[in-house]
Design a protein around this motif. Structure first.
Motif, PDB file in Angstrom:
ATOM      1  N   LYS A 137       3.986 -11.864  -6.577  1.00 32.61           N
ATOM      2  CA  LYS A 137       4.120 -12.042  -5.132  1.00 32.61           C
ATOM      3  C   LYS A 137       2.765 -12.176  -4.456  1.00 32.61           C
ATOM      4  CE  LYS A 137       7.685  -9.886  -2.959  1.00 32.61           C
ATOM      5  NZ  LYS A 137       8.469  -8.671  -2.639  1.00 32.61           N
ATOM      6  N   ARG A 138       1.740 -11.483  -5.021  1.00 29.40           N
ATOM      7  CA  ARG A 138       0.402 -11.603  -4.457  1.00 29.40           C
ATOM      8  C   ARG A 138      -0.129 -13.022  -4.630  1.00 29.40           C
ATOM      9  NH1 ARG A 138      -2.249  -7.211  -2.745  1.00 29.40           N
ATOM     10  NH2 ARG A 138      -4.452  -7.588  -2.509  1.00 29.40           N
ATOM     11  N   MET A 139       0.181 -13.603  -5.796  1.00 27.28           N
ATOM     12  CA  MET A 139      -0.232 -14.988  -6.038  1.00 27.28           C
ATOM     13  C   MET A 139       0.416 -15.918  -5.017  1.00 27.28           C
ATOM     14  SD  MET A 139       0.619 -17.252  -9.355  1.00 27.28           S
ATOM     15  CE  MET A 139      -0.715 -16.932 -10.450  1.00 27.28           C
ATOM     16  N   PHE A 140       1.711 -15.719  -4.781  1.00 28.78           N
ATOM     17  CA  PHE A 140       2.404 -16.564  -3.812  1.00 28.78           C
ATOM     18  C   PHE A 140       1.843 -16.364  -2.408  1.00 28.78           C
ATOM     19  CE2 PHE A 140       6.547 -16.595  -6.466  1.00 28.78           C
ATOM     20  CZ  PHE A 140       5.941 -17.427  -7.367  1.00 28.78           C
ATOM     21  N   ALA A 141       1.454 -15.105  -2.100  1.00 24.02           N
ATOM     22  CA  ALA A 141       0.927 -14.844  -0.760  1.00 24.02           C
ATOM     23  C   ALA A 141      -0.370 -15.608  -0.539  1.00 24.02           C
ATOM     24  CB  ALA A 141       0.704 -13.347  -0.566  1.00 24.02           C
ATOM     25  N   LEU A 167      -2.611 -10.582   5.036  1.00 24.10           N
ATOM     26  CA  LEU A 167      -1.437 -11.272   4.500  1.00 24.10           C
ATOM     27  C   LEU A 167      -1.178 -10.919   3.050  1.00 24.10           C
ATOM     28  CD1 LEU A 167      -0.224 -14.761   5.222  1.00 24.10           C
ATOM     29  CD2 LEU A 167      -0.514 -14.175   2.875  1.00 24.10           C
ATOM     30  N   ALA A 168      -2.257 -10.893   2.258  1.00 25.64           N
ATOM     31  CA  ALA A 168      -2.079 -10.672   0.825  1.00 25.64           C
ATOM     32  C   ALA A 168      -1.585  -9.263   0.531  1.00 25.64           C
ATOM     33  CB  ALA A 168      -3.384 -10.931   0.100  1.00 25.64           C
ATOM     34  N   ASP A 169      -1.764  -8.309   1.459  1.00 27.59           N
ATOM     35  CA  ASP A 169      -1.190  -6.985   1.269  1.00 27.59           C
ATOM     36  C   ASP A 169       0.223  -6.921   1.825  1.00 27.59           C
ATOM     37  OD1 ASP A 169      -3.485  -6.117   0.124  1.00 27.59           O
ATOM     38  OD2 ASP A 169      -4.310  -5.278   1.968  1.00 27.59           O
ATOM     39  N   ALA A 170       0.378  -7.482   3.035  1.00 26.48           N
ATOM     40  CA  ALA A 170       1.636  -7.277   3.746  1.00 26.48           C
ATOM     41  C   ALA A 170       2.783  -8.054   3.119  1.00 26.48           C
ATOM     42  CB  ALA A 170       1.480  -7.670   5.210  1.00 26.48           C
ATOM     43  N   HIS A 171       2.566  -9.335   2.781  1.00 24.32           N
ATOM     44  CA  HIS A 171       3.695 -10.121   2.296  1.00 24.32           C
ATOM     45  C   HIS A 171       4.230  -9.647   0.951  1.00 24.32           C
ATOM     46  CE1 HIS A 171       3.097 -13.783   5.136  1.00 24.32           C
ATOM     47  NE2 HIS A 171       3.090 -12.639   5.752  1.00 24.32           N
ATOM     48  N   PRO A 172       3.367  -9.288  -0.025  1.00 24.56           N
ATOM     49  CA  PRO A 172       3.946  -8.816  -1.288  1.00 24.56           C
ATOM     50  C   PRO A 172       4.620  -7.448  -1.173  1.00 24.56           C
ATOM     51  CG  PRO A 172       1.736  -9.588  -1.634  1.00 24.56           C
ATOM     52  CD  PRO A 172       1.926  -9.481  -0.168  1.00 24.56           C
ATOM     53  N   ILE A 224      13.353 -12.043 -10.145  1.00 23.07           N
ATOM     54  CA  ILE A 224      12.695 -11.528 -11.344  1.00 23.07           C
ATOM     55  C   ILE A 224      12.554 -10.015 -11.242  1.00 23.07           C
ATOM     56  CG2 ILE A 224      10.539 -11.542 -12.643  1.00 23.07           C
ATOM     57  CD1 ILE A 224      10.217 -14.472 -11.699  1.00 23.07           C
ATOM     58  N   GLU A 225      12.146  -9.546 -10.053  1.00 22.08           N
ATOM     59  CA  GLU A 225      11.968  -8.108  -9.874  1.00 22.08           C
ATOM     60  C   GLU A 225      13.313  -7.386  -9.962  1.00 22.08           C
ATOM     61  OE1 GLU A 225      10.135  -7.119  -6.216  1.00 22.08           O
ATOM     62  OE2 GLU A 225       9.521  -5.129  -6.874  1.00 22.08           O
ATOM     63  N   TYR A 226      14.363  -8.023  -9.454  1.00 20.98           N
ATOM     64  CA  TYR A 226      15.705  -7.443  -9.480  1.00 20.98           C
ATOM     65  C   TYR A 226      16.160  -7.196 -10.920  1.00 20.98           C
ATOM     66  CZ  TYR A 226      20.650  -7.039  -8.102  1.00 20.98           C
ATOM     67  OH  TYR A 226      21.934  -6.606  -7.884  1.00 20.98           O
ATOM     68  N   SER A 227      15.863  -8.162 -11.806  1.00 22.26           N
ATOM     69  CA  SER A 227      16.334  -8.022 -13.185  1.00 22.26           C
ATOM     70  C   SER A 227      15.405  -7.175 -14.037  1.00 22.26           C
ATOM     71  CB  SER A 227      16.471  -9.382 -13.867  1.00 22.26           C
ATOM     72  OG  SER A 227      16.937 -10.328 -12.983  1.00 22.26           O
ATOM     73  N   THR A 228      14.085  -7.292 -13.813  1.00 15.26           N
ATOM     74  CA  THR A 228      13.163  -6.649 -14.744  1.00 15.26           C
ATOM     75  C   THR A 228      12.410  -5.471 -14.156  1.00 15.26           C
ATOM     76  OG1 THR A 228      11.340  -8.051 -14.085  1.00 15.26           O
ATOM     77  CG2 THR A 228      12.735  -8.869 -15.839  1.00 15.26           C
ATOM     78  N   ASN A 229      12.479  -5.288 -12.823  1.00 18.46           N
ATOM     79  CA  ASN A 229      11.748  -4.205 -12.161  1.00 18.46           C
ATOM     80  C   ASN A 229      10.235  -4.302 -12.279  1.00 18.46           C
ATOM     81  OD1 ASN A 229      13.448  -2.538 -10.692  1.00 18.46           O
ATOM     82  ND2 ASN A 229      14.333  -1.755 -12.587  1.00 18.46           N
ATOM     83  N   THR A 230       9.700  -5.470 -12.580  1.00 21.22           N
ATOM     84  CA  THR A 230       8.252  -5.614 -12.564  1.00 21.22           C
ATOM     85  C   THR A 230       7.876  -6.971 -11.991  1.00 21.22           C
ATOM     86  OG1 THR A 230       6.232  -5.562 -13.847  1.00 21.22           O
ATOM     87  CG2 THR A 230       8.150  -6.506 -14.912  1.00 21.22           C
ATOM     88  N   ARG A 231       6.644  -7.049 -11.455  1.00 25.48           N
ATOM     89  CA  ARG A 231       6.145  -8.340 -10.964  1.00 25.48           C
ATOM     90  C   ARG A 231       4.867  -8.691 -11.675  1.00 25.48           C
ATOM     91  NH1 ARG A 231       6.431  -6.208  -5.104  1.00 25.48           N
ATOM     92  NH2 ARG A 231       4.187  -6.254  -5.337  1.00 25.48           N
TER      93      ARG A 231
END
Lengths: 495, 112
Positions: A296-300, A228-233, A346-353
């Motif tokens: 996203k990994r944190m959320f996963a 999950l932690a790989d696939a969802h992010p 956030i990723e859309y505006s800044t291109n980083t997570r």
């Protein structure tokens, strides 16, 4: 009849989008949004059908159920349909702007609608093998969607996910084969009635273990959580929202509920296993989440932890606990998809997570900032928001059932949850803004709209406990509490 | 009984290949073996010794037939297996383009 519509709409939309989407611009956006809006309306309508008729059975092709396939609409079904289709509608609204980052938008929508068809099919079907087929449709579409970016990380995550998912599916199919060999029927209600007559044998326990491993892997319970932690992010943000928000609940939690509570029947050992799995997932997910730098990994990992709460509550097995578990399922679907959509913004505006690179974004992205504040507060259980009420019910139910220690673990994990959401919030939205982010702008309107709606649902979802709206949750709880009575309900509706 | 045990052994061989092999193509072959072991088991569930094909002709009773339902189900399951295998092989080819190796221990950019 309304029941097959839940599968027909997304399948037809997927077909039309893949056929015409490349030639006609914007058609795929329009079809996908209309399709999910239609599904949302139908699923809301299904609530009133359930209050009027209690249970509706549709015979596919006119064959009578123990012979043919049937579709069943009851309280739990309509509850899950509303959850899935609500999230999927808001996610498609969000995707209109967000998916401009990728090429081949129409292929995205095709796979998305196939995945939705699979999920709705799993929820509505009354036949065990049909459930397996829909499960595979949803899974295959999700393997492809995880790899949608076709970067090296996406492919790696998708490969891991596909291998583990296929092994899980094989376990489930093996379980179905054994169950068919024992009961010589595939209809869920019929299996339940055969099992209630036959004496309990080792085969049923073995099948239960196979199903627990298979569906537990789909639900990402802790011994089976590695994918999950790989696939969802790695998936695009709308798909992360779908996967974490509703996918693991439909394929995992709903299937576990339906099969164990209504078909195989629950025993105290099985409930204890669920409690233990839930507790381990809760604790491990929360502690793994703290250490992450990728949003996203944190959320996963947080999803693993929250799924733990739901399974824990179902494992306690008292009416109040099941109510809390299902309510938490709804809440988690709303706030986790909101948070993944925020991370996408956030990723859309800044291109980083990367949490270390962000900071002070609240002045530049106010809508994203405030909606994710609401989402984070709800998931960590701050009082007026929905997440607080569901966690409160789960803890109270655990104490009532005599699991005081387990209840205190649940409270501690809730505090840990608050800690990592504070970390997320401090590192992205508060603090001094970096030079690089001074010029960024708020995300486009449709993305804002879906985030605002989800945040609003987070605020008001506590109202589901008010007597006016309570039947929505209670009819779902009653379906599970019926246990073996499910078969009488289905066969009663046939006469 | 021995056919069922052999079927289970086949399943375990597939599981071993998925879990222990380092080459991702061999892992995919392992997945295929698992799928076919389950399919074989499903067909065996409906088999009966000296049974005949389940075709109801005039003047014949429904006796001593093999169960046709598992065969129909296994057809569906084979098609699903084909789709999964095709998708995974396609992903494996793209992985080879990106990483230049089929070795699973070297394909490790995601961690945590």
């Amino acid at each position: 009849m309304i029941l097959p519509i839940f599968v027909i709409i997304p399948l037809a939309a997927a077909f039309l989008i893949s056929l015409l989407g490349k030639r006609i611009k914007n058609l795929s956006d329009l079809l996908a949004n209309l399709g999910t809006l239609g599904l949302l309306i139908f699923s809301l309508y299904s609530i009133s059908l359930v209050t009027a008729h209690k249970v509706i059975v549709y015979k596919v092709g006119g064959w009578i159920p123990p012979v043919g396939i049937c579709m069943v609409l009851d309280g739990l079904t309509s509850f899950m349909l509303v959850t899935v289709n609500l999230v999927s509608f808001l996610v498609t609204v969000y995707s209109v702007n967000y998916m401009e980052r990728y090429t081949d938008k129409y292929r995205f929508y095709t796979l998305f609608m196939l995945m939705l068809a699979g999920m709705n099919g799993i929820i509505i079907t009354g036949d065990l093998f049909n459930l397996f087929v829909f499960l595979e449709i949803a899974s295959i579409a999700s393997y492809a969607l995880v790899a949608f970016g076709t970067g090296s990380e996406e492919l790696e995550a998708s490969f891991k996910y596909a291998v583990m998912g296929s092994v899980a599916s094989s376990f489930i199919l093996l379980g179905i084969a054994l169950l068919y060999g024992y009961t010589s029927t595939l209809n869920m209600a019929d299996i339940a009635s055969v099992l209630s007559v036959k004496s309990n044998s080792m085969i049923v326990s073995f099948v239960a273990v196979l199903f627990l491993a298979g569906f537990g892997l789909k639900a990402a319970l802790v011994p089976f959580h590695a994918w999950l932690a790989d696939a969802h992010p790695s998936a695009p943000a709308p798909i992360s929202a779908m996967l974490s928000g509703v996918f693991i609940k439909t394929l995992g939690v709903y299937a576990i509920c339906r099969i164990f509570f209504n078909i195989l029947g629950v025993s105290s050992q099985l409930l204890f296993v669920l409690v233990v799995l839930g507790l381990i997932s809760m604790v491990a997910g929360a502690f793994l989440a703290i250490a992450q730098r990728d949003i996203k990994r944190m959320f996963a990992y947080s999803s693993i932890s929250q799924i733990g709460y739901i399974i824990f509550a179902l494992g306690i097995g008292t009416p109040l606990a099941i109510l809390g578990g299902l309510f938490h399922l709804f809440n988690h679907a709303v706030f986790k998809s909101l948070l993944f959509l925020n991370s996408g913004a956030i990723e859309y505006s800044t291109n980083t997570r990367d949490l270390k690179k962000l900071g002070g974004l609240n002045s530049r992205l106010p809508v994203t900032g405030y909606t994710s504040l609401l989402g984070s507060m709800s998931i960590s259980g701050i009082p007026p928001l929905g997440g607080f009420w569901s966690k409160l019910i789960i803890v109270i139910a655990a104490i009532q059932a005599g699991h005081v220690w387990f209840a205190s673990v649940a409270i501690l994990v809730s505090i840990v949850t608050l800690a990592y959401y504070l970390k997320f919030f401090k590192n992205t939205f508060f603090g001094k803004i970096t030079e690089a982010w001074l010029k960024i702008r708020e995300v486009p309107g449709l993305m804002q709209l879906s985030m605002i709606i989800l945040a609003a649902i987070c605020v008001v979802s506590g109202l589901l406990l008010v007597p006016v709206f309570k039947p929505f949750l209670e009819s779902a709880v009653n379906t599970l509490l019926l246990g073996n009575g499910y078969k009488d309900l289905v066969f009663g509706a046939l006469k | 009984m021995s056919v069922y045990i052999l079927c289970f052994v086949l399943f375990c061989i597939g599981l071993y290949a998925v879990l222990r092999k380092r080459n991702i193509i061999k892992m995919i072959i392992g997945l295929g073996i698992i799928e076919y072991a389950v399919n074989l088991f499903f067909v065996l569930v409906g088999y009966r010794a000296h049974g005949r094909a389940p075709i109801l002709a005039e003047g014949q009773g429904i006796t001593n037939m093999v169960d046709p339902l598992p065969q129909a189900l296994v057809l569906t399951s084979i098609v699903i297996g084909l789709a999964v295998t095709a998708l995974i092989v396609a992903i494996a080819i793209r992985i080879f383009e990106k990483y230049g190796t089929f070795d699973i221990t070297k394909i490790r950019r995601l961690r945590g």
